[in-house]
Scaffold this active site. Structure first.
Site, short mmCIF file in Angstrom:
data_model
loop_
_atom_site.label_atom_id
_atom_site.label_comp_id
_atom_site.label_asym_id
_atom_site.label_seq_id
_atom_site.Cartn_x
_atom_site.Cartn_y
_atom_site.Cartn_z
N GLU A 188 -17.48 9.74 -3.46
CA GLU A 188 -18.44 9.17 -2.59
C GLU A 188 -19.24 7.96 -3.15
O GLU A 188 -19.63 7.89 -4.12
CB GLU A 188 -19.37 10.23 -2.05
N HIS A 191 -19.38 9.20 2.33
CA HIS A 191 -18.88 10.50 1.77
C HIS A 191 -17.17 10.68 1.98
O HIS A 191 -16.76 11.75 2.41
CB HIS A 191 -19.28 11.58 2.59
O1 TA6 Z 1 -21.43 15.31 -1.74
C1 TA6 Z 1 -21.36 16.75 -2.09
C2 TA6 Z 1 -22.09 17.48 -1.12
O2 TA6 Z 1 -23.35 17.16 -1.22
C3 TA6 Z 1 -21.94 18.90 -1.77
O3 TA6 Z 1 -23.11 19.57 -2.29
C4 TA6 Z 1 -21.31 19.88 -0.40
O4 TA6 Z 1 -21.80 20.88 -0.26
C5 TA6 Z 1 -21.34 18.60 0.49
O5 TA6 Z 1 -21.79 17.46 0.06
C6 TA6 Z 1 -20.51 18.93 1.71
O6 TA6 Z 1 -21.82 18.90 2.68
P1 TA6 Z 1 -21.74 19.18 4.25
O7 TA6 Z 1 -23.18 18.84 4.67
O8 TA6 Z 1 -20.89 18.38 4.84
O9 TA6 Z 1 -21.36 20.66 4.25
#
Ligand code: TA6
Length: 284
Positions: free
Chosen positions: A255, A155
């Site tokens: 990502e 990510h």
């Molecule tokens: O990869 C994008 C995502 O899934 C978004 O929807 C977003 O809210 C995020 O990752 C971050 O997630 P987290 O669990 O780190 O707050």
């Protein structure tokens, strides 16, 4: 050179320095949160309001989302993006390679705790090569005697000078799932940011490029065909943990993922590896 340091609060980090670059990796989450080439600036964005603390995922760098990406399909009460971000890896090996780059391998094995959330036996290895490029490889080994299925993501949070100048190319004509409208669309041109973006691009085989006013970065992926592009923009940033209100201006996530139809079934005793190679490009 690789130095293992314990912070006062018990948080373990690795500091890596070689002729090409420096990097910092947390053992919690197998999480790289700093990569900077000797002749360049920081590549990974890290929130200034995110602390290095046991039990809390770092907001920034490259969190490992595993063994599911996003919500768990069977149980929405399980943590978003899996349980690995707060799991403690151990250092399996580190060495200087022949070309002067540094290889670090961290390992996480299943435990009573992991099996209470996800009842499978596994080895999860994350390998980093710190060089002119940053290479990160996440290998899942299935130690069950049945196949299991995973979704996952590296990510990556990239630092950008100003989100208004950002262009992402390499995803033109790719189909994507828009997580905000829950609809499928096709990308026409380069991606620019004028509002919240949260999309899973599919069928991606080639390199993706991130360009801002100051530099370009190339991202090559192997073992995956999904790429998630995310910027929370103004309102969502205010609701996010460990993010200042203006954070959306200087970060973007691109990502490398196995998501949606790109989920992977891994046979008993087999491996699957997802790789991202991140290369800051020299401007002519
Ligand atoms: O990869 C994008 C995502 O899934 C978004 O929807 C977003 O809210 C995020 O990752 C971050 O997630 P987290 O669990 O780190 O707050």
């Amino acid at each position: 050179m690789v130095v293992l340091k314990k912070l006062e609060n018990g948080f373990d980090i690795l500091e890596i320095d070689n002729e090409f670059a420096s990097a910092k990796i947390a053992l919690q989450g197998g999480h790289i949160y700093h990569y900077e080439r000797a002749d360049d600036k920081q590549v990974l964005w890290v929130s200034p309001s995110s602390d290095l603390e046991l039990g809390k995922a770092i907001r920034g760098g490259i969190p490992l989302c595993w063994p599911w990406f996003g919500m768990n399909k069977e149980d929405e009460n399980l943590p978003q993006h899996g349980f690995v971000r707060t799991s403690l890896f151990h250092l399996e090996s580190s060495q200087k390679l022949e070309d002067g780059s540094t290889q670090v391998i961290l390992l996480l094995c299943d435990s009573k705790e992991s099996r209470s959330v996800w009842n499978h036996r596994f080895e999860l290895r994350v390998e980093f090569i710190i060089s002119d490029s940053l290479e990160i490889k996440l290998t899942t080994k299935n130690l069950d005697d049945q196949p299991f299925t995973i979704t996952q993501a590296l990510h990556t949070y990239f630092e950008v000078s100003n989100i208004n100048d950002v262009k992402i190319t390499g995803l033109e004509e790719k189909p994507y799932f828009d997580a905000l409208t829950t609809k499928g669309c096709v990308q026409k041109d380069a991606i620019i940011f004028e509002q919240e973006v949260d999309r899973v691009y599919q069928e991606v085989q080639d390199a993706v490029f991130l360009k801002d006013a100051t530099r370009s970065i190339q991202i090559n992926n192997q073992g995956s065909s999904s790429v998630v592009v995310w910027n929370p923009w103004i309102e969502k940033t205010k609701r996010m943990s460990a993010m200042n209100d203006d954070a959306y201006k200087t970060m973007v996530c691109i990502e490398s993922a196995n998501a949606l139809d790109d989920e992977r079934s891994i046979q008993a005793q087999e491996n699957h590896t997802i790789t991202a190679i991140i290369t800051p490009l020299k401007e002519d």
